[in-house]
Design an enzyme around this catalytic site. Sequence first.
Site, PDB file in Angstrom:
ATOM      1  N   HIS A 105       0.600  -1.084  -0.140  1.00  0.00           N
ATOM      2  CA  HIS A 105      -0.068   0.318   0.438  1.00  0.00           C
ATOM      3  C   HIS A 105       0.767   1.360   0.002  1.00  0.00           C
ATOM      4  O   HIS A 105       0.137   1.967  -0.564  1.00  0.00           O
ATOM      5  CB  HIS A 105      -1.015   0.022   0.905  1.00  0.00           C
ATOM      6  CG  HIS A 105      -1.616  -1.229   1.497  1.00  0.00           C
ATOM      7  ND1 HIS A 105      -3.008  -1.730   0.403  1.00  0.00           N
ATOM      8  CD2 HIS A 105      -1.381  -2.427   2.458  1.00  0.00           C
ATOM      9  CE1 HIS A 105      -3.275  -2.998   1.263  1.00  0.00           C
ATOM     10  NE2 HIS A 105      -2.384  -2.917   2.835  1.00  0.00           N
ATOM     11  N   THR A 151      -6.353   6.889   6.892  1.00  0.00           N
ATOM     12  CA  THR A 151      -6.941   6.950   5.872  1.00  0.00           C
ATOM     13  C   THR A 151      -7.023   5.743   4.730  1.00  0.00           C
ATOM     14  O   THR A 151      -7.295   5.902   4.143  1.00  0.00           O
ATOM     15  CB  THR A 151      -6.064   8.405   5.281  1.00  0.00           C
ATOM     16  OG1 THR A 151      -4.132   7.634   4.269  1.00  0.00           O
ATOM     17  CG2 THR A 151      -5.438   9.127   5.895  1.00  0.00           C
ATOM     18  N   THR A 152      -6.532   4.326   5.276  1.00  0.00           N
ATOM     19  CA  THR A 152      -6.219   3.348   4.953  1.00  0.00           C
ATOM     20  C   THR A 152      -7.808   2.534   5.954  1.00  0.00           C
ATOM     21  O   THR A 152      -7.651   2.713   7.423  1.00  0.00           O
ATOM     22  CB  THR A 152      -5.260   2.461   5.001  1.00  0.00           C
ATOM     23  OG1 THR A 152      -4.233   2.061   5.917  1.00  0.00           O
ATOM     24  CG2 THR A 152      -4.457   3.706   4.021  1.00  0.00           C
ATOM     25  N   HIS A 197       2.270   8.799   0.201  1.00  0.00           N
ATOM     26  CA  HIS A 197       0.748   9.154  -0.895  1.00  0.00           C
ATOM     27  C   HIS A 197       1.876   9.702  -1.373  1.00  0.00           C
ATOM     28  O   HIS A 197       2.330  10.552  -1.354  1.00  0.00           O
ATOM     29  CB  HIS A 197       0.157   9.492  -0.414  1.00  0.00           C
ATOM     30  CG  HIS A 197      -0.410   8.690   1.533  1.00  0.00           C
ATOM     31  ND1 HIS A 197      -1.688   7.849   0.987  1.00  0.00           N
ATOM     32  CD2 HIS A 197      -0.237   8.771   2.845  1.00  0.00           C
ATOM     33  CE1 HIS A 197      -2.041   7.123   2.365  1.00  0.00           C
ATOM     34  NE2 HIS A 197      -0.553   7.761   3.890  1.00  0.00           N
TER      35      HIS A 197
HETATM   36  N1  LIG Z   1      -2.399   7.110   5.778  1.00  0.00           N
HETATM   37  S1  LIG Z   1      -2.556   6.993   8.091  1.00  0.00           S
HETATM   38  O1  LIG Z   1      -3.340   6.245   7.787  1.00  0.00           O
HETATM   39  O2  LIG Z   1      -1.068   7.501   8.961  1.00  0.00           O
HETATM   40  C1  LIG Z   1      -2.198   4.962   7.134  1.00  0.00           C
HETATM   41  C2  LIG Z   1      -1.470   4.645   6.270  1.00  0.00           C
HETATM   42  F1  LIG Z   1      -2.187   5.566   4.424  1.00  0.00           F
HETATM   43  C3  LIG Z   1      -1.157   3.568   5.957  1.00  0.00           C
HETATM   44  F2  LIG Z   1      -0.545   2.473   4.427  1.00  0.00           F
HETATM   45  C4  LIG Z   1      -0.203   2.882   7.174  1.00  0.00           C
HETATM   46  S2  LIG Z   1      -0.140   1.102   6.668  1.00  0.00           S
HETATM   47  O3  LIG Z   1       1.251   1.474   5.967  1.00  0.00           O
HETATM   48  O4  LIG Z   1       0.150   0.614   7.641  1.00  0.00           O
HETATM   49  C5  LIG Z   1      -0.960   0.334   5.717  1.00  0.00           C
HETATM   50  C6  LIG Z   1      -2.112  -0.334   6.482  1.00  0.00           C
HETATM   51  O5  LIG Z   1      -2.383   0.268   7.651  1.00  0.00           O
HETATM   52  C7  LIG Z   1      -1.066   3.387   8.624  1.00  0.00           C
HETATM   53  N2  LIG Z   1      -0.847   2.082   9.351  1.00  0.00           N
HETATM   54  C8  LIG Z   1      -1.055   2.590  10.631  1.00  0.00           C
HETATM   55  C9  LIG Z   1      -2.599   1.851  11.404  1.00  0.00           C
HETATM   56  C10 LIG Z   1      -2.284   0.792  11.295  1.00  0.00           C
HETATM   57  C11 LIG Z   1      -1.927  -0.199  12.299  1.00  0.00           C
HETATM   58  C12 LIG Z   1      -0.018   0.203  11.987  1.00  0.00           C
HETATM   59  C13 LIG Z   1       0.547  -0.675  12.819  1.00  0.00           C
HETATM   60  C14 LIG Z   1       1.570  -0.570  12.934  1.00  0.00           C
HETATM   61  C15 LIG Z   1       2.581   0.926  12.426  1.00  0.00           C
HETATM   62  C16 LIG Z   1       1.596   1.420  11.421  1.00  0.00           C
HETATM   63  C17 LIG Z   1       0.421   1.321  11.033  1.00  0.00           C
HETATM   64  C18 LIG Z   1      -1.521   4.196   8.910  1.00  0.00           C
HETATM   65  F3  LIG Z   1      -1.318   4.578   9.544  1.00  0.00           F
HETATM   66 ZN   LIG Z   2      -0.191   8.273   5.211  1.00  0.00          ZN
END
Ligand SMILES: NS(=O)(=O)c1c(F)c(F)c(S(=O)(=O)CCO)c(N[C@H]2CCCc3ccccc32)c1F
Ligand SMILES: [Zn+2]
Length: 263
Positions: free
Chosen positions: A66, A199-200, A93
């Site tokens: 992603h 946002t995901t 992104h």
């Molecule tokens: N835009 S955003 O909301 O900031 C955002 C993303 F866009 C995004 F792709 C990720 S991801 O890469 O982990 C792939 C899908 O969750 C995250 N992960 C976070 C939240 C989910 C749980 C987790 C666990 C360990 C480390 C990071 C995270 C994310 F927060």
């Molecule tokens: Zn993000």
Amino acid sequence: GSGWTYTGHHGQENWTASYPDCGGTAQSPINIRTSNVSYDETLPPIEPEGYNTPGDQPFTLTNNGHSAELSLPSTMELRGLPSTFKAAQLHLHWGSTDKQAGSEHRLNGEEFPAELHIVHYNADKYTDINEAKSKPDGLAVLGVFFEIGATDNPSYANILRQLDNIRYAGQTVSVPSFNVRHLLPENLEDYFRYTGSLTTPPCYQSVLWTVFYHPVEISRSQLEKLQTILYSTEQGVTPEELGNNVREAQPLNSRTVYSSFHI
Ligand SMILES: NS(=O)(=O)c1c(F)c(F)c(S(=O)(=O)CCO)c(N[C@H]2CCCc3ccccc32)c1F
Ligand SMILES: [Zn+2]
């Protein structure tokens, strides 16, 4: 990846079917209309601690299907927020060669070429990000807009020159630790603040968002690397480019966006 995509059958129009929070009323990203923001003089400058001395342990850069995500040590933390937040990871992104606009937050309807997110969890209340990620006061994410500049950005080069090593989903590479403070704009005083979500999927409404007003600059060729090198698919299957990993702007509903500065 974990089943969801940005377009197609499992695209963002259908996320709510499997991830009900994605249909909530406090979702991210949003379009920040500066004419509607509320100046809050009590919002202090953001103070990253330990960003410039990350230690000698290398970071791990991963293509998670992603985004390109960089693991961060919990010695990095943020002051100036309601609690002490510790860093977990950062990711990006971006758009594609066909769609240069790739930021998630918009500023008066304007999309920037890309956006950096540094994800932190509330270390006063939770032991790690997996415990914190679904709690309303669990996460704080810093957002930084990118602009195109004339020269390569040496700090982002630490990440962008490694992309060739993580072309396929699931691949990781060890990155020598570097000064993460230099990934942020000089000015950490001017920012927008609002409560929102991941946002995901699973789109948990657990994020205190801080979107800096001042962008950082990378070169056109650095942006092109981001847009063209990574695949969202694993090695050995028909490759699909990883790009346009951008969610549509979500309704603000009854939320207020605050600014730490006069705009
Ligand atoms: N835009 S955003 O909301 O900031 C955002 C993303 F866009 C995004 F792709 C990720 S991801 O890469 O982990 C792939 C899908 O969750 C995250 N992960 C976070 C939240 C989910 C749980 C987790 C666990 C360990 C480390 C990071 C995270 C994310 F927060
Ligand atoms: Zn993000």
